[in-house]
Design an enzyme around this catalytic site. Sequence first.
Site, PDB file in Angstrom:
ATOM      1  N   TYR A 138       0.762  -1.115  -0.119  1.00  0.00           N
ATOM      2  CA  TYR A 138       0.062   0.072  -0.047  1.00  0.00           C
ATOM      3  C   TYR A 138       0.765   1.247  -0.062  1.00  0.00           C
ATOM      4  O   TYR A 138       0.628   2.011  -0.908  1.00  0.00           O
ATOM      5  CB  TYR A 138      -1.098  -0.082   1.099  1.00  0.00           C
ATOM      6  CG  TYR A 138      -1.492   1.153   1.601  1.00  0.00           C
ATOM      7  CD1 TYR A 138      -2.769   1.726   0.511  1.00  0.00           C
ATOM      8  CD2 TYR A 138      -1.332   2.155   2.490  1.00  0.00           C
ATOM      9  CE1 TYR A 138      -3.198   2.993   0.726  1.00  0.00           C
ATOM     10  CE2 TYR A 138      -1.889   3.332   2.664  1.00  0.00           C
ATOM     11  CZ  TYR A 138      -2.809   3.847   1.910  1.00  0.00           C
ATOM     12  OH  TYR A 138      -3.646   5.035   2.131  1.00  0.00           O
ATOM     13  N   GLN A 139       1.953   1.456   0.931  1.00  0.00           N
ATOM     14  CA  GLN A 139       2.571   2.543   1.087  1.00  0.00           C
ATOM     15  C   GLN A 139       3.246   2.773  -0.091  1.00  0.00           C
ATOM     16  O   GLN A 139       3.591   3.949  -0.596  1.00  0.00           O
ATOM     17  CB  GLN A 139       3.538   2.297   2.052  1.00  0.00           C
ATOM     18  CG  GLN A 139       3.135   1.865   3.642  1.00  0.00           C
ATOM     19  CD  GLN A 139       2.320   2.553   4.163  1.00  0.00           C
ATOM     20  OE1 GLN A 139       2.073   3.578   3.883  1.00  0.00           O
ATOM     21  NE2 GLN A 139       1.767   1.704   5.322  1.00  0.00           N
ATOM     22  N   ASP A 151     -11.079   5.448   6.360  1.00  0.00           N
ATOM     23  CA  ASP A 151     -12.177   5.244   5.709  1.00  0.00           C
ATOM     24  C   ASP A 151     -13.371   6.589   6.011  1.00  0.00           C
ATOM     25  O   ASP A 151     -13.346   7.002   6.919  1.00  0.00           O
ATOM     26  CB  ASP A 151     -12.860   4.019   5.988  1.00  0.00           C
ATOM     27  CG  ASP A 151     -12.147   2.946   5.618  1.00  0.00           C
ATOM     28  OD1 ASP A 151     -11.335   2.946   4.582  1.00  0.00           O
ATOM     29  OD2 ASP A 151     -12.247   1.733   6.045  1.00  0.00           O
ATOM     30  N   ASP A 195      -3.542   9.624   2.767  1.00  0.00           N
ATOM     31  CA  ASP A 195      -3.714   8.640   3.390  1.00  0.00           C
ATOM     32  C   ASP A 195      -4.526   8.524   4.615  1.00  0.00           C
ATOM     33  O   ASP A 195      -4.108   8.337   5.759  1.00  0.00           O
ATOM     34  CB  ASP A 195      -2.290   8.146   3.831  1.00  0.00           C
ATOM     35  CG  ASP A 195      -1.963   6.835   4.429  1.00  0.00           C
ATOM     36  OD1 ASP A 195      -2.799   6.136   4.246  1.00  0.00           O
ATOM     37  OD2 ASP A 195      -0.867   6.674   5.143  1.00  0.00           O
TER      38      ASP A 195
END
Length: 318
Positions: A78-79, A180, A177
Amino acid sequence: MSPFDLDNFSHSLIENGWFREQSDLHFPGQALQLKIKKILHYEKTQFQDVLVFQSETYGNVLVLDGIIQVSERDEFSYQEMITHLPLFSHPNPKKVLVIGGGDGGVLREVIKHQSVQQAILVEIDELVIELSKKFLPNMASSFNSPKVKVILDDGFKYLKNSSFLNESNKFDVIITDSSDPEGPAQEFFKENYFNLLYNALNKNGIVISQTSENFWLNFKFIKNLKKIALKVFPNVEFSYTCVPTYTSGQLGLLICSKDKNFNLKVPLRKLPPSDELSLFKYYNSDLHTASFVLPNWASNYLENNDNDDNNKVNYNEK
């Protein structure tokens, strides 16, 4: 006895030594479970419910409001993608803003780019930074870099209250980043936020945001998010990365540019393969382009304005 002794620890998402991530809003009808080896920390801050545990197979895991943010085993997938897609698409990124990302993982990737002179992190919850330094040291090592500046603030408010009239104050790349879209994080998925991002960017600036969903889950949310972004940015593309500890093993990324002529799907800058191997575990220039390639049904749904019900796809068709 430790207050985090697993046998006596009570949490609504932990039962018989298993953590269960379940959300009827984001992934109805399914859930993700990880077996816990040890509870490392649990605390409710003024912003969120924070849990850190050592898992049996994925290392240490950071959970915010019941949703897995990172695990040591797969965090890099992801990063690296949320960072290197925009930075390698930019000709010369010098100033980068990260909204959220208090674990430090995105910052770690940002400062791998020699052109970057300053990376500013805006994180609302200081506890996330403190716990990451303690339990996720490989990710949080970036906080020691002289290029990094940390601002404890709400990302939306920071952009709203900062003055970007002067070009020198603007950013080349902004990475959202965020958590949700629940609670305060909902603001990061609205048109007003994309307007703030646009105003904070240089003329050839690029932004990227995690979409909270993927094309196996709430694809309609992603389609609507892309429509919102296109009201502000002339150039918007959808990509994705594969992360086992995210439900369905995948997460969407929305990347936008102020320059309509930028081909975001092809890296503008490339490193030699040997450098890619030494610097990255997941990202490479081929994968950069491949991450924008969608299955036929998903591509058709995302681009077809007449089809708004992805649930009608017949997955069993030959």
